[in-house]
Enzyme design. Structure first.
Site, PDB file in Angstrom:
ATOM      1  N   HIS A 243       1.024  -1.754   0.321  1.00  0.00           N
ATOM      2  CA  HIS A 243      -0.126   0.133  -0.193  1.00  0.00           C
ATOM      3  C   HIS A 243       1.000   1.369   0.087  1.00  0.00           C
ATOM      4  O   HIS A 243       1.379   1.263  -0.772  1.00  0.00           O
ATOM      5  CB  HIS A 243      -0.718  -0.145   0.938  1.00  0.00           C
ATOM      6  CG  HIS A 243      -2.112   0.884   1.261  1.00  0.00           C
ATOM      7  ND1 HIS A 243      -2.830   1.555   0.255  1.00  0.00           N
ATOM      8  CD2 HIS A 243      -2.849   1.160   2.296  1.00  0.00           C
ATOM      9  CE1 HIS A 243      -3.383   2.305   0.639  1.00  0.00           C
ATOM     10  NE2 HIS A 243      -3.844   2.287   1.398  1.00  0.00           N
TER      11      HIS A 243
ATOM     12  N   HIS B 202      -2.311  -2.101  -9.641  1.00  0.00           N
ATOM     13  CA  HIS B 202      -2.850  -0.920  -8.883  1.00  0.00           C
ATOM     14  C   HIS B 202      -4.196  -2.654  -8.948  1.00  0.00           C
ATOM     15  O   HIS B 202      -4.440  -2.951  -9.758  1.00  0.00           O
ATOM     16  CB  HIS B 202      -2.744   0.050  -9.424  1.00  0.00           C
ATOM     17  CG  HIS B 202      -4.197   0.718  -8.032  1.00  0.00           C
ATOM     18  ND1 HIS B 202      -5.378   0.626  -8.415  1.00  0.00           N
ATOM     19  CD2 HIS B 202      -3.594   1.883  -6.910  1.00  0.00           C
ATOM     20  CE1 HIS B 202      -5.785   1.575  -7.277  1.00  0.00           C
ATOM     21  NE2 HIS B 202      -5.024   2.038  -6.735  1.00  0.00           N
TER      22      HIS B 202
ATOM     23  N   ASP C 232       2.598   6.286  -6.498  1.00  0.00           N
ATOM     24  CA  ASP C 232       4.543   6.369  -6.017  1.00  0.00           C
ATOM     25  C   ASP C 232       5.254   6.554  -6.482  1.00  0.00           C
ATOM     26  O   ASP C 232       6.439   6.794  -6.511  1.00  0.00           O
ATOM     27  CB  ASP C 232       4.017   4.915  -5.452  1.00  0.00           C
ATOM     28  CG  ASP C 232       3.117   5.064  -3.765  1.00  0.00           C
ATOM     29  OD1 ASP C 232       2.919   6.074  -3.508  1.00  0.00           O
ATOM     30  OD2 ASP C 232       2.296   3.534  -2.968  1.00  0.00           O
TER      31      ASP C 232
HETATM   32  N1  CMC Z   1       5.638  -6.074  -9.861  1.00  0.00           N
HETATM   33  C1  CMC Z   1       5.420  -7.070 -10.927  1.00  0.00           C
HETATM   34  N2  CMC Z   1       4.382  -8.174 -11.495  1.00  0.00           N
HETATM   35  C2  CMC Z   1       3.379  -7.574 -10.339  1.00  0.00           C
HETATM   36  C3  CMC Z   1       3.263  -6.596  -9.893  1.00  0.00           C
HETATM   37  C4  CMC Z   1       4.498  -5.669  -9.886  1.00  0.00           C
HETATM   38  N3  CMC Z   1       4.384  -4.841  -9.404  1.00  0.00           N
HETATM   39  N4  CMC Z   1       1.848  -6.246  -9.776  1.00  0.00           N
HETATM   40  C5  CMC Z   1       1.110  -6.858  -9.983  1.00  0.00           C
HETATM   41  N5  CMC Z   1       2.242  -7.909 -10.919  1.00  0.00           N
HETATM   42  C6  CMC Z   1       1.454  -9.272 -11.300  1.00  0.00           C
HETATM   43  C7  CMC Z   1       1.999 -10.172  -9.786  1.00  0.00           C
HETATM   44  O1  CMC Z   1       2.794 -11.082  -9.296  1.00  0.00           O
HETATM   45  C8  CMC Z   1       0.481 -10.752 -10.666  1.00  0.00           C
HETATM   46  O2  CMC Z   1       0.905 -11.734 -11.676  1.00  0.00           O
HETATM   47  P1  CMC Z   1       0.746 -13.417 -12.334  1.00  0.00           P
HETATM   48  O3  CMC Z   1      -0.697 -13.157 -12.658  1.00  0.00           O
HETATM   49  O4  CMC Z   1       1.492 -13.590 -13.177  1.00  0.00           O
HETATM   50  O5  CMC Z   1       1.408 -14.504 -10.790  1.00  0.00           O
HETATM   51  C9  CMC Z   1      -0.589 -10.349 -11.436  1.00  0.00           C
HETATM   52  O6  CMC Z   1       0.635  -9.339 -11.885  1.00  0.00           O
HETATM   53  C10 CMC Z   1      -1.679  -9.902 -10.971  1.00  0.00           C
HETATM   54  O7  CMC Z   1      -1.722  -9.912  -9.519  1.00  0.00           O
HETATM   55  P2  CMC Z   1      -2.264  -9.204  -8.248  1.00  0.00           P
HETATM   56  O8  CMC Z   1      -1.208  -9.344  -7.091  1.00  0.00           O
HETATM   57  O9  CMC Z   1      -2.914 -10.247  -8.470  1.00  0.00           O
HETATM   58  O10 CMC Z   1      -2.795  -7.940  -8.316  1.00  0.00           O
HETATM   59  P3  CMC Z   1      -3.453  -7.388  -7.002  1.00  0.00           P
HETATM   60  O11 CMC Z   1      -4.734  -6.251  -7.501  1.00  0.00           O
HETATM   61  O12 CMC Z   1      -3.355  -8.463  -5.336  1.00  0.00           O
HETATM   62  O13 CMC Z   1      -2.184  -6.359  -7.282  1.00  0.00           O
HETATM   63  C11 CMC Z   1      -1.189  -4.267  -6.097  1.00  0.00           C
HETATM   64  C12 CMC Z   1      -2.194  -5.243  -6.477  1.00  0.00           C
HETATM   65  C13 CMC Z   1      -0.749  -2.679  -5.121  1.00  0.00           C
HETATM   66  C14 CMC Z   1      -0.617  -4.902  -4.844  1.00  0.00           C
HETATM   67  C15 CMC Z   1       0.219  -4.735  -7.168  1.00  0.00           C
HETATM   68  O14 CMC Z   1       0.343  -4.774  -8.206  1.00  0.00           O
HETATM   69  C16 CMC Z   1       1.643  -4.528  -6.232  1.00  0.00           C
HETATM   70  O15 CMC Z   1       2.080  -5.394  -5.198  1.00  0.00           O
HETATM   71  N6  CMC Z   1       1.977  -3.333  -6.316  1.00  0.00           N
HETATM   72  C17 CMC Z   1       3.344  -3.525  -5.935  1.00  0.00           C
HETATM   73  C18 CMC Z   1       3.752  -2.510  -4.548  1.00  0.00           C
HETATM   74  C19 CMC Z   1       2.638  -1.199  -5.036  1.00  0.00           C
HETATM   75  O16 CMC Z   1       3.186  -0.775  -5.799  1.00  0.00           O
HETATM   76  N7  CMC Z   1       1.571  -0.046  -4.231  1.00  0.00           N
HETATM   77  C20 CMC Z   1       1.115   1.182  -4.401  1.00  0.00           C
HETATM   78  C21 CMC Z   1      -0.345   0.401  -5.237  1.00  0.00           C
HETATM   79  S1  CMC Z   1      -0.770   2.412  -4.926  1.00  0.00           S
HETATM   80  C22 CMC Z   1      -1.050   3.592  -3.690  1.00  0.00           C
HETATM   81  C23 CMC Z   1      -2.102   2.975  -3.116  1.00  0.00           C
HETATM   82  O17 CMC Z   1      -3.083   2.910  -3.438  1.00  0.00           O
HETATM   83  O18 CMC Z   1      -1.392   2.825  -2.226  1.00  0.00           O
END
Ligand code: CMC
Length: 371
Positions: free
Chosen positions: A223, A262, A314
């Site tokens: 987050h 996201h 971010d």
């Molecule tokens: N880097 C590499 N791969 C990623 C990333 C990333 N940043 N984000 C998603 N993926 C991949 C993930 O590995 C998965 O791949 P697979 O299907 O092959 O396993 C696929 O995309 C879907 O990921 P998910 O975890 O199911 O997606 P989510 O909706 O739970 O994730 C997230 C959202 C924000 C947690 C994620 O994109 C992430 O971890 N990002 C990095 C952390 C980040 O930048 N956070 C700030 C978010 S914006 C500010 C806020 O609102 O706080």
């Protein structure tokens, strides 16, 4: 047939609240804040005006703005009982942990702690908006054994926030860029921290408790903690080639790249990141640091090509804060200080028309065991 509705891990796609505060409209690529487009607000009005809009439902006029500025200035001055605690924190205590403790302690001076009326909750949100920058800056400077700076009456809210953290009075461009980033961070519908705050507020607990829970949520690297990790990655990379190598290695190791992706935008660019990128460009030109802009731009291209993922706010807020001289450990606390306006609006709304959050589970454990 089970009577329990479908289970959605992480509540993905589930509507958990009704709100008049904001909406992420992914199809229209618009973040709606009480009817206004957040990007237009961030370009045209100040953070305090956005905060006023969030709390009151309408943009404040000139006189209301002056009154807000006055009220906030009063709350920027922390009570002695709070500042006297800063030197007692162990030096290993992180900045978000300090902030969480400080927010909780603010409840100590709230004479209307258990008054959950809209008027009382608005006043307490203003209290938080004023006190948070002073806690963020003061607890950092106390640990660094630097003088804790008191706000200067001639500076705006955002300029003061920046000044109290960095120790230098910002230029107009620096203050405006920082102010814009606070607006962009101010509200974003129902992320984990806002949801956590609404869940706590739904027990009719107090606003400081709900905000304390929200700080704990926002600390997480999935987050709010992502902005600090982005800057560490950019510093480690040093050059465009360095970033390419680093991204290749991390992606090969199936690591997540902070600042990308996201839950709601999924494979689309966060509109806030687009505006922050423009501000980074202007600031980097001003400071002769186009190298930093170019590294970030390359990272965006690589991630789009390799993963089809786009930056969130971010990713571009981190290098902007770096160029503004903000210590990296304060990026996430700054995010929270800005977001307190939106979270406050959600808590007010929750308590005005409350229904206790109490969902169910899908039980997957055993049954029928005996001791
Ligand atoms: N880097 C590499 N791969 C990623 C990333 C990333 N940043 N984000 C998603 N993926 C991949 C993930 O590995 C998965 O791949 P697979 O299907 O092959 O396993 C696929 O995309 C879907 O990921 P998910 O975890 O199911 O997606 P989510 O909706 O739970 O994730 C997230 C959202 C924000 C947690 C994620 O994109 C992430 O971890 N990002 C990095 C952390 C980040 O930048 N956070 C700030 C978010 S914006 C500010 C806020 O609102 O706080």
């Amino acid at each position: 047939m089970s009577t329990i509705p479908d289970y959605k891990p992480g509540l993905e796609g589930v509507i958990a609240s009704e709100t008049k505060v904001s909406l992420l409209d992914v199809e229209q690529e618009e973040i709606v804040i009480r009817g206004y487009n957040l990007i237009e607000l961030a370009e045209k009005v100040s953070y305090l005006e956005v905060a006023g809009l969030l709390l009151n439902g309408e943009l404040p006029g000139r006189q209301q703005q002056q009154e807000m500025q006055q009220e906030i200035s009063h709350y920027l001055e922390l009570p002695d009982y709070l500042t006297s605690v800063f030197p007692l924190f162990p030096s290993s205590m992180g900045m978000m942990d300090r902030l969480r403790t400080g927010v909780s302690m603010l409840a100590g001076e709230a004479f209307d702690l258990d008054d959950r009326s809209k008027t009382a909750n608005k006043r307490k949100t203003m209290h938080l908006l004023g006190a948070l920058p002073s806690i963020v800056a003061g607890s950092y400077r106390s640990r660094a054994k630097q003088e804790i700076l008191r706000p200067l009456s001639r500076l705006s809210f955002s300029a003061n926030f920046l000044y109290m953290m960095t120790g230098s009075e910002p230029s107009q461009r620096e203050a405006d860029t920082f102010d814009q980033s606070l607006s962009l961070y101010s509200e974003h519908e129902l992320p984990n921290s806002t949801f956590a705050a609404r869940v706590i507020a739904s027990t009719n607990s107090d606003i400081y408790g709900a905000m304390t829970g929200a700080v704990a949520s926002l600390k997480g690297p999935l987050h709010g903690g992502a902005n600090e990790e982005v800057m560490k990655m950019l510093l480690q990379a040093q050059t465009p080639e360095g970033l390419k190598e680093l991204l290749d290695a991390r992606l090969a190791a199936k690591e997540r790249i902070m600042g990308f992706g996201h839950r709601v935008y999924m494979k689309k660019m966060d509109p806030r990141a687009t505006l922050m990128k423009k501000s980074l460009y202007d600031l980097a030109q001003d400071k002769n640091r186009m190298d930093l802009y170019e590294i970030c731009d390359l990272g965006e291209t690589i991630m789009a090509q390799k993963k089809g993922l786009y930056p969130n706010l971010d990713y571009y807020a981190a290098p902007v804060y770096y160029l503004l001289g903000i210590p990296i450990e304060l990026y996430t606390p700054v995010f929270f200080a800005a977001r307190a306006a939106g979270i406050g609006a959600h808590i007010i709304e929750q308590q005005e028309n409350n229904r206790l959050f109490r969902p169910r589970v899908r039980y997957t454990g055993p049954r029928g065991l005996h001791p």
